[in-house]
Scaffold this motif. Structure first.
Motif, PDB file in Angstrom:
ATOM      1  N   SER A  88       0.799  -1.226   0.000  1.00 31.74           N
ATOM      2  CA  SER A  88       0.000   0.000   0.000  1.00 31.74           C
ATOM      3  C   SER A  88       0.830   1.273   0.000  1.00 31.74           C
ATOM      4  N   SER A  89       2.062   1.208   0.448  1.00 32.79           N
ATOM      5  CA  SER A  89       2.892   2.410   0.490  1.00 32.79           C
ATOM      6  C   SER A  89       4.196   2.188  -0.251  1.00 32.79           C
ATOM      7  N   GLN A  90       4.561   3.180  -1.078  1.00 34.97           N
ATOM      8  CA  GLN A  90       5.871   3.109  -1.737  1.00 34.97           C
ATOM      9  C   GLN A  90       6.973   3.458  -0.760  1.00 34.97           C
ATOM     10  N   SER A  91       6.647   4.319   0.208  1.00 32.10           N
ATOM     11  CA  SER A  91       7.657   4.726   1.170  1.00 32.10           C
ATOM     12  C   SER A  91       7.015   4.980   2.525  1.00 32.10           C
ATOM     13  N   LEU A  92       7.840   4.867   3.546  1.00 35.03           N
ATOM     14  CA  LEU A  92       7.388   5.047   4.925  1.00 35.03           C
ATOM     15  C   LEU A  92       8.546   5.607   5.731  1.00 35.03           C
ATOM     16  N   THR A  93       8.246   6.602   6.537  1.00 33.00           N
ATOM     17  CA  THR A  93       9.271   7.197   7.391  1.00 33.00           C
ATOM     18  C   THR A  93       8.839   7.111   8.841  1.00 33.00           C
ATOM     19  N   VAL A  94       9.726   6.636   9.706  1.00 26.78           N
ATOM     20  CA  VAL A  94       9.454   6.578  11.136  1.00 26.78           C
ATOM     21  C   VAL A  94      10.686   7.066  11.885  1.00 26.78           C
ATOM     22  N   TRP A  95      10.490   7.399  13.159  1.00 24.81           N
ATOM     23  CA  TRP A  95      11.604   7.772  14.015  1.00 24.81           C
ATOM     24  C   TRP A  95      12.128   6.539  14.735  1.00 24.81           C
ATOM     25  N   GLU A  96      13.383   6.611  15.081  1.00 24.20           N
ATOM     26  CA  GLU A  96      14.015   5.528  15.843  1.00 24.20           C
ATOM     27  C   GLU A  96      13.182   5.219  17.086  1.00 24.20           C
ATOM     28  N   GLY A  97      12.948   3.942  17.342  1.00 25.03           N
ATOM     29  CA  GLY A  97      12.178   3.528  18.509  1.00 25.03           C
ATOM     30  C   GLY A  97      10.701   3.298  18.227  1.00 25.03           C
ATOM     31  N   GLU A  98      10.192   3.845  17.137  1.00 25.73           N
ATOM     32  CA  GLU A  98       8.788   3.652  16.787  1.00 25.73           C
ATOM     33  C   GLU A  98       8.583   2.276  16.147  1.00 25.73           C
ATOM     34  N   THR A  99       7.326   1.879  16.037  1.00 23.68           N
ATOM     35  CA  THR A  99       6.978   0.652  15.324  1.00 23.68           C
ATOM     36  C   THR A  99       6.593   1.002  13.891  1.00 23.68           C
ATOM     37  N   ALA A 100       7.305   0.436  12.949  1.00 19.36           N
ATOM     38  CA  ALA A 100       6.971   0.624  11.531  1.00 19.36           C
ATOM     39  C   ALA A 100       6.004  -0.472  11.113  1.00 19.36           C
ATOM     40  N   ILE A 101       4.974  -0.094  10.385  1.00 23.97           N
ATOM     41  CA  ILE A 101       3.971  -1.057   9.913  1.00 23.97           C
ATOM     42  C   ILE A 101       3.894  -0.980   8.398  1.00 23.97           C
ATOM     43  N   LEU A 102       4.205  -2.083   7.754  1.00 24.09           N
ATOM     44  CA  LEU A 102       4.188  -2.165   6.299  1.00 24.09           C
ATOM     45  C   LEU A 102       3.055  -3.102   5.897  1.00 24.09           C
ATOM     46  N   ASN A 103       2.197  -2.631   5.030  1.00 30.72           N
ATOM     47  CA  ASN A 103       1.000  -3.376   4.663  1.00 30.72           C
ATOM     48  C   ASN A 103       1.097  -4.013   3.282  1.00 30.72           C
ATOM     49  N   CYS A 104       0.413  -5.124   3.152  1.00 31.99           N
ATOM     50  CA  CYS A 104       0.441  -5.892   1.904  1.00 31.99           C
ATOM     51  C   CYS A 104      -0.909  -6.584   1.726  1.00 31.99           C
ATOM     52  N   SER A 105      -1.375  -6.670   0.500  1.00 31.32           N
ATOM     53  CA  SER A 105      -2.597  -7.422   0.211  1.00 31.32           C
ATOM     54  C   SER A 105      -2.364  -8.260  -1.042  1.00 31.32           C
ATOM     55  N   TYR A 106      -3.216  -9.254  -1.242  1.00 28.43           N
ATOM     56  CA  TYR A 106      -3.036 -10.125  -2.386  1.00 28.43           C
ATOM     57  C   TYR A 106      -4.374 -10.510  -2.976  1.00 28.43           C
ATOM     58  N   GLU A 107      -4.329 -10.976  -4.228  1.00 29.82           N
ATOM     59  CA  GLU A 107      -5.555 -11.287  -4.956  1.00 29.82           C
ATOM     60  C   GLU A 107      -5.858 -12.786  -5.008  1.00 29.82           C
ATOM     61  N   ASN A 108      -4.815 -13.574  -5.159  1.00 31.62           N
ATOM     62  CA  ASN A 108      -4.992 -14.988  -5.477  1.00 31.62           C
ATOM     63  C   ASN A 108      -5.223 -15.826  -4.224  1.00 31.62           C
ATOM     64  N   SER A 109      -6.381 -16.434  -4.128  1.00 29.94           N
ATOM     65  CA  SER A 109      -6.698 -17.249  -2.953  1.00 29.94           C
ATOM     66  C   SER A 109      -5.836 -18.494  -2.838  1.00 29.94           C
ATOM     67  N   ALA A 110      -5.155 -18.857  -3.928  1.00 31.12           N
ATOM     68  CA  ALA A 110      -4.299 -20.050  -3.902  1.00 31.12           C
ATOM     69  C   ALA A 110      -2.945 -19.780  -3.241  1.00 31.12           C
ATOM     70  N   PHE A 111      -2.627 -18.510  -3.009  1.00 29.58           N
ATOM     71  CA  PHE A 111      -1.369 -18.196  -2.328  1.00 29.58           C
ATOM     72  C   PHE A 111      -1.430 -18.691  -0.894  1.00 29.58           C
ATOM     73  N   ASP A 112      -0.355 -19.372  -0.460  1.00 32.03           N
ATOM     74  CA  ASP A 112      -0.370 -19.865   0.916  1.00 32.03           C
ATOM     75  C   ASP A 112       0.965 -19.687   1.629  1.00 32.03           C
ATOM     76  N   TYR A 113       1.890 -19.028   0.989  1.00 27.20           N
ATOM     77  CA  TYR A 113       3.193 -18.787   1.596  1.00 27.20           C
ATOM     78  C   TYR A 113       3.559 -17.340   1.322  1.00 27.20           C
ATOM     79  N   PHE A 114       3.917 -16.607   2.394  1.00 25.12           N
ATOM     80  CA  PHE A 114       4.109 -15.165   2.274  1.00 25.12           C
ATOM     81  C   PHE A 114       5.415 -14.753   2.961  1.00 25.12           C
ATOM     82  N   PRO A 115       6.472 -14.620   2.182  1.00 25.62           N
ATOM     83  CA  PRO A 115       7.728 -14.141   2.755  1.00 25.62           C
ATOM     84  C   PRO A 115       7.874 -12.630   2.597  1.00 25.62           C
ATOM     85  N   TRP A 116       8.631 -12.049   3.468  1.00 28.24           N
ATOM     86  CA  TRP A 116       9.059 -10.662   3.311  1.00 28.24           C
ATOM     87  C   TRP A 116      10.565 -10.678   3.073  1.00 28.24           C
TER      88      TRP A 116
END
Lengths: 113, 114
Positions: free
Chosen positions: A7-35
Motif C-alpha cells: 500500500s505504500s511506496q515509502s514510509l518514514t518513522v523515528w528511531e524507537g517507533e513501530t513501523a507497519i508495512l501493509n500488503c494485500s493479495y488477490e490470489n486465494s491459492a497463495f499460501d506462503y508469504f515471505p518478506w
C-alpha cells in the motif's frame, strides 16, 4: 492487475517507533508469504515468512500479522533502528508452482535517529 | 559458503549489441531465476530454470533468453539490447523440493543500454 500489492511506496518513522508495512493479495491459492529486505546495492534477502495456516509469526523485532479472510498481511518492525532503513518486499506463492514467488513493488522504509 | 555470484556487476552497452549476464551458485540448488528490478516496479521474473536445460518463461521473457548447461550456472542473454532493457538484473537460486523455499539472491548486475 497486481497480484501482490503494497500500500505504500515509502514510509518514514523515528528511531524507537513501530513501523507497519501493509500488503494485500488477490490470489486465494497463495499460501506462503515471505518478506524480503533489500539494502541499497545488494540483493534482497529473506527476512521472515508466514504460511496461511498461521495468523502471526514473530522473529525478534519483526512480526507478520496475517488475515486470510481479508487477504492481507502486515509486517511490524518494533523499536525501529536506523539500520532497518531498507526496501521491504512482500511476496506470495502457492503450492501449485514450486518456488515461483510473486513480489509486490516494495516499500522503502527510512528510520530517522 | 552459500553464495550467488553475478558477473559483471556493471555493464554499459550500445543499443543493438549482445549482452551476456552470468550467474553462479555453490549451494547445489536445482532452481535458478532471473529477475529485473526497476524503480517502483519491484522484482519482475524473466525466466525460471528448474534444472539443466529445463527453463520456463516468467512474466516478462520478451527480448531475453537463457542458458543452463550446468546446475550451478545460469546465463541471461540479450540479443540486440534495447534502451528499455536498462535495469538492474538479479539472479537467484533455491531448492526445488517444496513450495515456500527461500530464494538466495546475488548482488545484481546493473546494465545501461545507450
Amino acid at each position: 492487475q497486481q497480484q501482490v500489492r503494497q500500500s505504500s511506496q515509502s514510509l518514514t518513522v523515528w528511531e524507537g517507533e513501530t513501523a507497519i508495512l501493509n500488503c494485500s493479495y488477490e490470489n486465494s491459492a497463495f499460501d506462503y508469504f515471505p518478506w524480503y529486505q533489500q539494502f541499497p546495492g545488494e540483493g534482497p534477502a529473506l527476512l521472515i515468512a508466514i504460511r496461511s495456516v498461521s495468523d502471526k509469526k514473530e522473529d525478534g523485532r519483526f512480526t507478520i500479522f496475517f488475515n486470510k479472510r481479508e487477504k492481507n498481511l502486515s509486517l511490524h518492525i518494533k523499536d525501529s533502528q536506523p539500520g532497518d532503513s531498507a526496501t521491504y518486499f512482500c511476496a506470495a506463492s502457492g503450492t501449485q508452482v514450486v518456488g515461483q514467488l510473486t513480489f509486490g513493488r516494495g516499500t522503502r522504509l527510512q528510520v530517522y535517529a | 559458503d552459500m553464495k550467488v555470484t553475478q558477473m559483471p556487476r556493471y555493464l554499459i552497452k550500445r543499443m543493438g549489441e549482445n549482452v551476456l549476464l552470468e550467474c553462479g551458485q555453490d549451494m547445489s540448488h536445482e532452481t535458478m531465476y532471473w529477475y529485473r528490478q526497476d524503480p517502483g516496479l519491484g522484482l519482475q521474473l524473466i525466466y525460471i530454470s528448474y534444472d539443466v536445460d529445463s527453463n520456463s518463461e516468467g512474466d516478462i521473457p520478451k527480448g531475453y533468453r537463457v542458458s543452463r548447461k550446468k546446475r550451478e550456472h545460469f546465463s541471461l542473454i540479450l540479443d540486440s539490447a534495447k534502451t528499455n532493457q536498462t535495469s538492474v538484473y538479479f539472479c537467484a537460486s533455491s531448492f526445488r523440493d517444496r513450495a515456500g523455499n527461500t530464494l538466495y539472491f546475488g548482488e545484481g548486475s546493473r546494465l545501461i543500454v545507450v
